[in-house]
Design a protein around this motif. Structure first.
Motif: not given
Length: 331
Positions: A192-206, A238-245
């Motif tokens: 799962d850490s693959i999704l969260f290596k960079k802070k910009s990942t969530c924005a790009w995926i969304c 999952l990226s949004v959820s990790k950011a919210v968490s």
């Protein structure tokens, strides 16, 4: 993996489930007539919400099965999945028989459905998920090692893409279209850490998900997008959820975690309670067909709050029953 990272993993998965169960409830509202914008929104929901649930179940499978006997594992899953399914089916059929005398309901029922529920969920179509999950739990332990998980993913992907139709009995048709997401969850467990290596990942995926959903709503490359969007949607939620968490307030986090930990009871009963809410709204003189916003709010509120309230009452009743009949009380 350290204790803190395990805690984070559980939290963001619960938050993802909380987001998803709200989308499930919204997606099962059946307004007649249906506003065009709402139809587009529901199309977006259906492009990824159940694949996300299946992915999370697959992701958690390895931990739940580890060091367990196969038959004890299956017995436990049958008790936790199929027994509530039969109970919920009886309840939903009864509620719909009552509600459809006053308002139009999605997937009307008849007394025959009390028999049909033993081989397919005709009363509440969304309960196909439980049949599919039970079958996957029967199969997944046979592919529990690393090579097995790769094989399960490859076979389920091939079946998913194969141009064949399976029968509706025991939800085999839905199994064909869903197993790949469960298998992907088992495969990506620990990655799962693959999704969260960079802070910009969530924005790009969304952003990518939004662009693809616009194309999908417009009917562009639908065949391809129906196969791409589930995975992009899973990654985005999952990226949004990790950011919210990581960044939301404790109060919001606790509310989302509470919802995420109670998704099953909401999933089972939201449609029945939602229809009860719409029936009450109609009895109060607000026809759902003429008051879409009111119907949406009432359906959602009843669909989420009432199952949680019923669960709370059942737990308290069970507690006092056990207390009353405990050995200490009888002395």
């Amino acid at each position: 993996m350290n204790q803190h990272s395990m805690k984070d993993r559980i939290e963001f998965l619960d938050i993802a489930k909380a987001i998803c169960i709200v989308l499930v409830v919204l997606g099962h509202l059946n307004p007649v007539p249906e506003p065009q914008a709402w139809a587009a929104f529901v199309k977006v929901i259906y492009s990824f919400h159940m694949p996300l649930f299946l992915f999370v179940c697959g992701f958690l499978f390895n931990g739940s099965y580890r060091n367990r006997n196969y038959f004890s594992f299956i017995s436990r899953k049958f008790k936790h999945l199929m027994l509530p399914y039969f109970g919920a089916s009886v309840f939903i059929i009864g509620v719909k028989l009552l509600a459809q005398m006053f308002v139009s309901v999605k997937n009307p029922v008849s007394p025959v459905d009390f028999l049909t529920m033993f081989y397919r969920p005709s009363a509440a179509i969304h309960l196909w998920f439980i049949w599919v999950l039970m079958i996957l739990y029967l199969l997944a332990p046979l592919f529990a090692d690393k090579r097995g998980r790769i094989a399960l993913l490859a076979v389920s992907a091939a079946i998913w893409l194969a141009p064949v139709q399976l029968p509706e009995a025991f939800c085999l048709r839905q199994l064909k279209d869903s197993a790949v997401f469960f298998a992907a969850g088992t495969f990506f467990n620990g990655r799962d850490s693959i999704l969260f290596k960079k802070k910009s990942t969530c924005a790009w995926i969304c952003l990518i998900l939004t662009a693809l959903e616009v194309l999908y709503i417009c009917g562009i490359c639908e065949w391809l997008l129906r196969r791409v969007l589930p995975f992009v949607g899973i990654a985005a939620i999952l990226s949004v959820s990790k950011a919210v968490s990581d960044h939301c307030t404790d109060k919001l986090k606790h509310s989302l975690l509470f919802l995420g930990q109670n998704t099953f009871v909401i999933f089972l009963f939201h449609s029945a309670f939602g229809e009860l809410g719409r029936t009450a709204l109609s009895a109060a003189g607000f026809a759902p067909s003429e008051h879409f916003l009111a119907s949406l709010l009432v359906y959602t509120a009843f669909g989420i709050a009432c199952p949680l309230l019923a669960k709370s009452v059942a737990e308290k009743t069970s507690y006092f029953w056990k207390l009353k009949h405990s050995p200490a009380e009888r002395l």
